[in-house]
Design a protein around this motif. Structure first.
Motif, PDB file in Angstrom:
ATOM      1  N   SER A 268      19.041  23.343  32.429  1.00  0.00           N
ATOM      2  CA  SER A 268      18.353  22.133  33.060  1.00  0.00           C
ATOM      3  C   SER A 268      18.512  20.697  32.213  1.00  0.00           C
ATOM      4  O   SER A 268      19.077  20.863  31.073  1.00  0.00           O
ATOM      5  N   ILE A 269      18.449  19.675  33.063  1.00  0.00           N
ATOM      6  CA  ILE A 269      18.610  18.351  32.349  1.00  0.00           C
ATOM      7  C   ILE A 269      17.296  17.562  32.589  1.00  0.00           C
ATOM      8  O   ILE A 269      16.336  17.967  33.583  1.00  0.00           O
ATOM      9  N   GLY A 270      16.925  16.624  31.799  1.00  0.00           N
ATOM     10  CA  GLY A 270      15.960  15.921  31.835  1.00  0.00           C
ATOM     11  C   GLY A 270      14.866  16.542  30.861  1.00  0.00           C
ATOM     12  O   GLY A 270      13.642  16.079  30.849  1.00  0.00           O
ATOM     13  N   VAL A 271      15.348  17.387  30.045  1.00  0.00           N
ATOM     14  CA  VAL A 271      14.645  18.153  29.305  1.00  0.00           C
ATOM     15  C   VAL A 271      14.768  17.676  27.510  1.00  0.00           C
ATOM     16  O   VAL A 271      15.118  16.438  27.415  1.00  0.00           O
ATOM     17  N   PRO A 272      13.743  18.056  26.467  1.00  0.00           N
ATOM     18  CA  PRO A 272      14.030  17.345  25.332  1.00  0.00           C
ATOM     19  C   PRO A 272      15.406  17.298  24.791  1.00  0.00           C
ATOM     20  O   PRO A 272      16.345  17.956  25.193  1.00  0.00           O
ATOM     21  N   GLY A 273      15.317  16.576  23.694  1.00  0.00           N
ATOM     22  CA  GLY A 273      16.706  16.339  23.123  1.00  0.00           C
ATOM     23  C   GLY A 273      17.007  17.534  21.954  1.00  0.00           C
ATOM     24  O   GLY A 273      16.510  18.758  21.948  1.00  0.00           O
ATOM     25  N   VAL A 274      17.370  16.856  20.802  1.00  0.00           N
ATOM     26  CA  VAL A 274      17.764  18.088  19.773  1.00  0.00           C
ATOM     27  C   VAL A 274      16.407  18.545  19.281  1.00  0.00           C
ATOM     28  O   VAL A 274      15.284  17.939  19.163  1.00  0.00           O
ATOM     29  N   CYS A 275      16.514  20.003  19.110  1.00  0.00           N
ATOM     30  CA  CYS A 275      15.300  20.674  18.803  1.00  0.00           C
ATOM     31  C   CYS A 275      15.891  21.534  17.505  1.00  0.00           C
ATOM     32  O   CYS A 275      16.891  21.978  17.387  1.00  0.00           O
ATOM     33  N   LEU A 276      14.428  21.962  16.791  1.00  0.00           N
ATOM     34  CA  LEU A 276      14.849  22.808  15.704  1.00  0.00           C
ATOM     35  C   LEU A 276      13.993  24.037  16.023  1.00  0.00           C
ATOM     36  O   LEU A 276      12.812  24.166  16.179  1.00  0.00           O
TER      37      LEU A 276
ATOM     38  N   SER B 123      13.150  33.304  14.369  1.00  0.00           N
ATOM     39  CA  SER B 123      12.255  34.372  15.213  1.00  0.00           C
ATOM     40  C   SER B 123      12.308  33.602  16.786  1.00  0.00           C
ATOM     41  O   SER B 123      11.798  34.726  17.391  1.00  0.00           O
ATOM     42  N   SER B 124      12.736  32.745  17.016  1.00  0.00           N
ATOM     43  CA  SER B 124      12.414  32.348  18.418  1.00  0.00           C
ATOM     44  C   SER B 124      13.566  32.350  19.090  1.00  0.00           C
ATOM     45  O   SER B 124      13.515  32.241  20.340  1.00  0.00           O
ATOM     46  N   LEU B 125      14.788  32.697  18.644  1.00  0.00           N
ATOM     47  CA  LEU B 125      16.048  32.763  19.200  1.00  0.00           C
ATOM     48  C   LEU B 125      16.063  34.145  19.875  1.00  0.00           C
ATOM     49  O   LEU B 125      15.642  35.125  19.560  1.00  0.00           O
ATOM     50  N   THR B 126      16.688  34.173  21.063  1.00  0.00           N
ATOM     51  CA  THR B 126      16.849  35.403  21.932  1.00  0.00           C
ATOM     52  C   THR B 126      17.887  36.077  21.138  1.00  0.00           C
ATOM     53  O   THR B 126      18.966  35.674  20.302  1.00  0.00           O
ATOM     54  N   GLU B 127      17.940  37.469  21.348  1.00  0.00           N
ATOM     55  CA  GLU B 127      19.025  38.399  20.840  1.00  0.00           C
ATOM     56  C   GLU B 127      20.403  37.963  20.878  1.00  0.00           C
ATOM     57  O   GLU B 127      21.342  37.953  20.052  1.00  0.00           O
ATOM     58  N   GLU B 128      20.891  37.505  22.346  1.00  0.00           N
ATOM     59  CA  GLU B 128      22.109  37.071  22.750  1.00  0.00           C
ATOM     60  C   GLU B 128      22.671  35.834  21.865  1.00  0.00           C
ATOM     61  O   GLU B 128      23.530  35.849  21.307  1.00  0.00           O
TER      62      GLU B 128
END
Length: 237
Positions: free
Chosen positions: A212-220, A224-229
């Motif tokens: 998607s575009i129009g979303v937040p910029g750099v994120c931290l 634990s929030s990362l997907t397995e992939e």
């Protein structure tokens, strides 16, 4: 959540993750990276990557659009290497050689950008199916403009033909000459169609992702929030 609420949420999230000073520092280092790669970059890539949303770039000035929708796209990497410096130099030479021909093209590209911005504002206020039809036409027009400038490539032509066969509209992004392209997906795009397009593009030897575009910029992100992939990809590096 409607588009207006979503935009406000993105703004709040971005502000809560990073301070203004931290974002400026991230942006400044990202810009230095752009200089290494591109020589004299516009600053747009690092800015939108840092602050997110959608930006207007005009006469060397970058301005964030105040109200933007979130748009679904396919991002396709043709895997064709290109030199941004060489492509920019080529466009500059063509403008110098054919000023009376190329300046109207540049003016038309600017008009496409203005019309696109107005359409995005309308989508953010009250999205209608006809708005996405306008964006699709603008994408096609802009792609033709960029080919006239000399930054098209056979790999990008293949991308456009493949997606258009499924009723989707694509254009190059970045410097062109290969590299990446984007394909607009309407909110009601059929999932099976999207998956078939992705597979066909992969069969062409390209990498393709829905994003998607129009979303937040750099994120931290916390681990634990990362997907397995994603976690596996990061660990493999």
């Amino acid at each position: 959540m409607d588009t207006k609420e979503h935009s406000e949420t993105l703004k709040l999230h971005t502000e809560s993750w990073w301070s203004k000073e931290e974002l400026e520092l991230i942006n400044s280092w990202a810009f230095q990276g752009e200089r290494v790669i591109h020589g004299t970059p516009s600053g747009v890539d690092n800015a939108v990557g840092t602050w997110g949303g959608i930006l207007r770039y005009h006469a060397g000035t970058i301005t964030p659009l105040s109200r933007v929708p979130v748009l679904r796209i396919l991002l396709t990497n043709t895997k064709v290497p290109r030199s941004t410096k060489s492509l920019v130099a080529g466009v500059r030479d063509k403008i110098k050689k054919f000023p009376s021909v190329m300046h109207p093209v540049l003016e038309s590209i600017s008009a496409v950008s203005v019309t696109c911005e107005l359409t995005l504002e309308e989508i953010a206020s009250d999205p209608m199916p006809e708005h996405y039809a306008v964006l699709e036409e603008l994408i096609d027009i802009n792609q033709h403009h960029l080919q006239v400038l000399g930054v098209g490539h056979a790999s990008l032509d293949t991308l456009c033909r493949t997606t258009l066969a499924h009723g989707l509209h694509s254009k190059l992004t970045g410097a062109g000459g290969g590299g990446c392209g984007i394909t607009l997906l309407r909110p009601d795009a059929d999932c099976s169609v999207v998956q078939n397009v992705i597979q066909e593009l992969k069969d062409c030897g390209y990498d393709c992702w829905e994003t998607s575009i129009g979303v937040p910029g750099v994120c931290l992100h916390s681990a634990s929030s990362l997907t397995e992939e994603v976690a596996q990809a990061l660990n493999s590096n």
